[in-house]
Scaffold this motif. Structure first.
Motif, PDB file in Angstrom:
ATOM      1  N   VAL A  74      69.723   8.879   5.464  1.00  0.00           N
ATOM      2  CA  VAL A  74      70.333  10.186   5.724  1.00  0.00           C
ATOM      3  C   VAL A  74      71.794  10.229   5.284  1.00  0.00           C
ATOM      4  N   THR A  75      72.471   9.093   5.240  1.00  0.00           N
ATOM      5  CA  THR A  75      73.856   9.100   4.744  1.00  0.00           C
ATOM      6  C   THR A  75      73.901   9.376   3.247  1.00  0.00           C
ATOM      7  N   ARG A  76      72.777   9.187   2.561  1.00  0.00           N
ATOM      8  CA  ARG A  76      72.734   9.408   1.113  1.00  0.00           C
ATOM      9  C   ARG A  76      72.236  10.807   0.751  1.00  0.00           C
ATOM     10  N   LEU A  77      71.871  11.602   1.747  1.00  0.00           N
ATOM     11  CA  LEU A  77      71.418  12.966   1.470  1.00  0.00           C
ATOM     12  C   LEU A  77      72.569  13.814   0.957  1.00  0.00           C
ATOM     13  N   GLU A  78      72.252  14.736   0.075  1.00  0.00           N
ATOM     14  CA  GLU A  78      73.280  15.632  -0.456  1.00  0.00           C
ATOM     15  C   GLU A  78      73.763  16.574   0.644  1.00  0.00           C
ATOM     16  N   ARG A  79      75.069  16.695   0.752  1.00  0.00           N
ATOM     17  CA  ARG A  79      75.647  17.545   1.794  1.00  0.00           C
ATOM     18  C   ARG A  79      75.709  18.998   1.304  1.00  0.00           C
ATOM     19  N   PRO A  80      75.207  19.949   2.114  1.00  0.00           N
ATOM     20  CA  PRO A  80      75.357  21.367   1.744  1.00  0.00           C
ATOM     21  C   PRO A  80      76.838  21.727   1.655  1.00  0.00           C
ATOM     22  N   ASP A  81      77.203  22.443   0.610  1.00  0.00           N
ATOM     23  CA  ASP A  81      78.612  22.768   0.383  1.00  0.00           C
ATOM     24  C   ASP A  81      78.820  24.277   0.501  1.00  0.00           C
ATOM     25  N   ASP A  82      79.539  24.692   1.564  1.00  0.00           N
ATOM     26  CA  ASP A  82      79.847  26.111   1.722  1.00  0.00           C
ATOM     27  C   ASP A  82      81.343  26.360   1.575  1.00  0.00           C
ATOM     28  N   THR A  83      82.025  25.489   0.825  1.00  0.00           N
ATOM     29  CA  THR A  83      83.475  25.598   0.686  1.00  0.00           C
ATOM     30  C   THR A  83      83.892  26.947   0.117  1.00  0.00           C
ATOM     31  N   ASP A  84      83.184  27.398  -0.926  1.00  0.00           N
ATOM     32  CA  ASP A  84      83.555  28.678  -1.545  1.00  0.00           C
ATOM     33  C   ASP A  84      83.394  29.826  -0.570  1.00  0.00           C
ATOM     34  N   THR A  85      82.284  29.813   0.175  1.00  0.00           N
ATOM     35  CA  THR A  85      82.053  30.877   1.159  1.00  0.00           C
ATOM     36  C   THR A  85      83.116  30.858   2.236  1.00  0.00           C
ATOM     37  N   ALA A  86      83.425  29.659   2.747  1.00  0.00           N
ATOM     38  CA  ALA A  86      84.430  29.531   3.808  1.00  0.00           C
ATOM     39  C   ALA A  86      85.797  29.998   3.321  1.00  0.00           C
ATOM     40  N   THR A  87      86.142  29.642   2.077  1.00  0.00           N
ATOM     41  CA  THR A  87      87.433  30.037   1.526  1.00  0.00           C
ATOM     42  C   THR A  87      87.524  31.550   1.390  1.00  0.00           C
ATOM     43  N   ARG A  88      86.451  32.174   0.870  1.00  0.00           N
ATOM     44  CA  ARG A  88      86.423  33.631   0.736  1.00  0.00           C
ATOM     45  C   ARG A  88      86.575  34.288   2.101  1.00  0.00           C
ATOM     46  N   TYR A  89      85.843  33.765   3.066  1.00  0.00           N
ATOM     47  CA  TYR A  89      85.882  34.349   4.411  1.00  0.00           C
ATOM     48  C   TYR A  89      87.285  34.295   5.001  1.00  0.00           C
ATOM     49  N   HIS A  90      87.924  33.132   4.962  1.00  0.00           N
ATOM     50  CA  HIS A  90      89.224  32.975   5.608  1.00  0.00           C
ATOM     51  C   HIS A  90      90.312  33.757   4.882  1.00  0.00           C
TER      52      HIS A  90
END
Length: 272
Positions: A74-90
């Motif tokens: 599980v440490t090797r699973l790809e992490r979902p990335d919502d950075t763009d969404t979070a940046t737009r929101y803030h």
């Protein structure tokens, strides 16, 4: 045993609305299971180490009940990335907050004024530069229009449609709120469960369970208006001390804090 029963019952209550949402968005149990395992492993690694000793996969396995092989997987699973969404929101949220509280961008009645997108003085580009840095104002405008937080007027100005950034459309932004706001509430409850008397964080609700249906709509609208006023006052108070909003604010370190209010309602089973 009583503590175990209490935490298990709490988990079931938390999971019911979450699982309902996951099923609505087509998230299968296997995906949820992998995400839950990953968080178990990350929290065990980051928050439950022994001081002075490096956390190991063997200890994580003991803490989580997962095998060492599963911990590694599980440490090797790809992490979902919502950075763009979070940046737009803030960024959009900061622009809306500035529009509401900064009198330079208000009309004569103290309300957010429709702003021109060109020219001198209090314009939309000036608002964006003030509260969202060097992001092109067109990107913020497109975002606010896309989620229904603002609209164009017939004379080409931009008018705010809500006094807070609450996306009317756009599932990504709404799900960003789900992640951040729910996490904040649980963090506060977790703190209060462990805190010494006098060191708890503010956490309150008021609820009645025999309200007529006619009253609920009236109360929903009335209390939403009162809550909006309180949060606008809270926003001004927080902005006074935030060094991004007020460069003259002094002090050491860097902390994140805020306050939230939410309305909830449900029909009692078998209610009259």
């Amino acid at each position: 045993m009583k503590t175990e029963n209490a935490i298990y019952a709490a988990i079931l209550r938390i999971l019911r609305p979450l699982i309902r949402l996951l099923l609505r968005y087509g998230v299968p149990f296997g995906t949820f299971s992998d995400l839950a395992k990953r968080v178990y492993v990350e929290v065990a690694l980051e928050d439950f180490g022994i001081p002075g000793r490096k956390q190991t996969h063997s200890r994580v396995s003991v803490l989580t009940g997962l095998s060492r092989k599963e911990v590694l997987r599980v440490t090797r699973l790809e992490r979902p990335d919502d950075t763009d969404t979070a940046t737009r929101y803030h960024r959009a949220a900061r622009v809306i907050a500035g529009w509401v509280r900064d009198d330079r961008f208000q009309d004569g009645s103290g309300n957010p004024a429709p702003l021109p997108v060109e020219g001198e003085g209090a314009t939309f580009p000036v608002l964006v530069k003030e509260y969202s840095g060097d992001v092109p104002h067109r990107a913020i405008l497109d975002e606010l229009l896309r989620v229904g937080a603002a609209e164009r007027t017939s004379d080409g100005k931009v008018r705010i449609l809500a006094r807070a950034y609450i996306p009317v459309s756009g599932d990504e932004e709404k799900l960003e709120i789900l992640g951040t706001d729910t996490a904040c509430l649980i963090e506060t409850i977790d703190h209060n469960l462990r805190a010494e008397p006098g060191k708890t964080l503010f956490q309150r609700k008021t609820m009645y369970d025999n309200l007529p249906e006619e009253a609920i709509g009236e109360l929903r609208a009335d209390l939403a208006m009162r809550a909006e006023k309180f949060l606008e006052d809270a926003d001004r108070r927080l902005a006074e001390r935030d060094r991004d909003a007020n460069p003259h604010s002094t002090g050491t370190g860097r902390g994140r804090a805020g306050i939230g209010i939410f309305w909830f309602e449900e029909k009692e089973k078998g209610g009259r």
